[in-house]
Design an enzyme around this catalytic site. Sequence first.
Site, PDB file in Angstrom:
ATOM      1  CB  CYS A  30       4.251   2.067  -2.042  1.00 27.09           C
ATOM      2  SG  CYS A  30       3.174   1.920  -0.601  1.00 27.09           S
ATOM      3  N   GLY A  75       0.600  -2.836   4.284  1.00 25.93           N
ATOM      4  CA  GLY A  75       0.708  -4.279   4.180  1.00 25.93           C
ATOM      5  C   GLY A  75      -0.020  -4.868   2.983  1.00 25.93           C
ATOM      6  CG  LEU A  98      -2.049  -3.522 -13.719  1.00 23.94           C
ATOM      7  CD1 LEU A  98      -1.733  -5.010 -13.609  1.00 23.94           C
ATOM      8  CD2 LEU A  98      -3.078  -3.267 -14.817  1.00 23.94           C
ATOM      9  CG  HIS A  99       0.430   0.383  -9.488  1.00 23.40           C
ATOM     10  ND1 HIS A  99      -0.572   1.316  -9.345  1.00 23.40           N
ATOM     11  CD2 HIS A  99       0.409  -0.358  -8.348  1.00 23.40           C
ATOM     12  CE1 HIS A  99      -1.169   1.151  -8.173  1.00 23.40           C
ATOM     13  NE2 HIS A  99      -0.600   0.148  -7.555  1.00 23.40           N
ATOM     14  CB  CYS A 106      -3.294   6.333  -2.869  1.00 19.91           C
ATOM     15  SG  CYS A 106      -2.854   4.767  -3.630  1.00 19.91           S
ATOM     16  CB  CYS A 129       4.609  -3.352   3.182  1.00 20.52           C
ATOM     17  SG  CYS A 129       3.878  -4.190   1.755  1.00 20.52           S
ATOM     18  CB  CYS A 173       5.391  -1.148  -4.438  1.00 19.51           C
ATOM     19  SG  CYS A 173       4.499  -2.724  -4.520  1.00 19.51           S
ATOM     20  CD  GLU A 229       0.557   6.392   9.213  1.00 24.21           C
ATOM     21  OE1 GLU A 229       1.133   7.335   9.783  1.00 24.21           O
ATOM     22  OE2 GLU A 229       0.565   6.237   7.978  1.00 24.21           O
ATOM     23  CG  ASN A 259      -1.108  10.984  -3.590  1.00 25.36           C
ATOM     24  OD1 ASN A 259      -1.615  12.059  -3.880  1.00 25.36           O
ATOM     25  ND2 ASN A 259      -1.788   9.840  -3.654  1.00 25.36           N
TER      26      ASN A 259
END
Length: 407
Positions: free
Chosen positions: A165, A215, A270-271, A389, A158, A162, A136, A346
């Site tokens: 995600c 990715g 980072l998160h 995101c 990927c 995470c 995408e 999101n």
Amino acid sequence: MTAVIHPDIRPRINSVASDDLNAAERERIRAKSALFAPPEARLADGRRDLVGLSREELAALMTEIGEKPFRAKQLWHWIYHQGATDFSAMTTIAKPMQAKLAEHFVVSRPTTATEQTSVDETRKFLFRFRDGQEAETVYIPDRREDRGAVCISSQVGCTLSCTFCHTGTQKLVRNLGPAEIVGQFMAARDSYGEWPSPSADMPRYLSTIVLMGMGEPLYNYENVAKAMRIIMDGEGIALSRRRITLSTSGVVPMMDRCGDELGINLAISLHAVTNELRDQIVPLNRKYPIEELIAACRRYPAASNSRRITFEYIMLRGVNDSEADARELVRLIRDLPAKVNLIPFNPWPGSDFQPSTRQQLTKFANIVMDAGFASPIRTPRGQDILAACGQLKTESERQRRSATPEA
């Protein structure tokens, strides 16, 4: 339901700070990347795709078919400046030569499998490649300035997993090749009719590239780097390195190389501000912990006060959004030319996380801002089409799964 983070009891891998270990780790990454190599850019009839080749490779192909190397310069102009996909449209090349080129080569684009437009005009493309794999790409317009960013994928799926995600729930299938990476931007340009490439003093609707799609780009560095060199070439697409941002979850050994060789902008996913939490939500942290990641940011040669490193921080309610987290974030980046993008989570189907409240977002942002760092709260774009995101995952895979009858 707020996700519960359990402490990780696995031992952390030793530091890779020394040059020798970094070199060994880069070689390990290169070898692993080769296991997920893209297919050769060649049609079933043997014709070679010219998209994604360097100038030197184009010149070598011209020599192979008995032509002068200067033909490569002509082709470069038509492919990357004019956006031509048909040799017969290359009017500065004689017709017999056009026919010869068509016999041996093609100039291709990925196929647009689906195209969706959000209520906020964000557009998501599902591109299908020659082997049937898909990725995408998202165009995020800024209508106030008549410009926009193209969010490009570097892999099908990927490998990082995470936990917040959506892409991380889709296993890595393979890397994308240079033709497929450049092709995403070129196909988006086709959609908006932005050919030939605008000159430096003209506005561009597709004005920036962010390598923030599906990715981890630094796990596909060779192909990403080749694609970015093509895009930055001043006689083709001619997008400045200042208009390209690569986002990484922290593949530390490749960050130095990216800065030295490409000099593009850097964004860090980072998160979390402690190793204990980041180990859980960004598992790559178990290999390259926060201390090594921040040290690599300090070394990044393209970073300056005018080109700050962006730290991306998805705000997860009750997980990483406390005032103590904000103060620790300030401590981590205190000596870096940096800004912080605070991203409301999101939601996507199956996730256990919840977005932080607006009040908590504002408190967090104010602490970071009061310390002297820009900390905008990102406005979600394309949520209604799962283009925001952390929401990307090939729609076709989701549709196939939902359509598969139970045995």
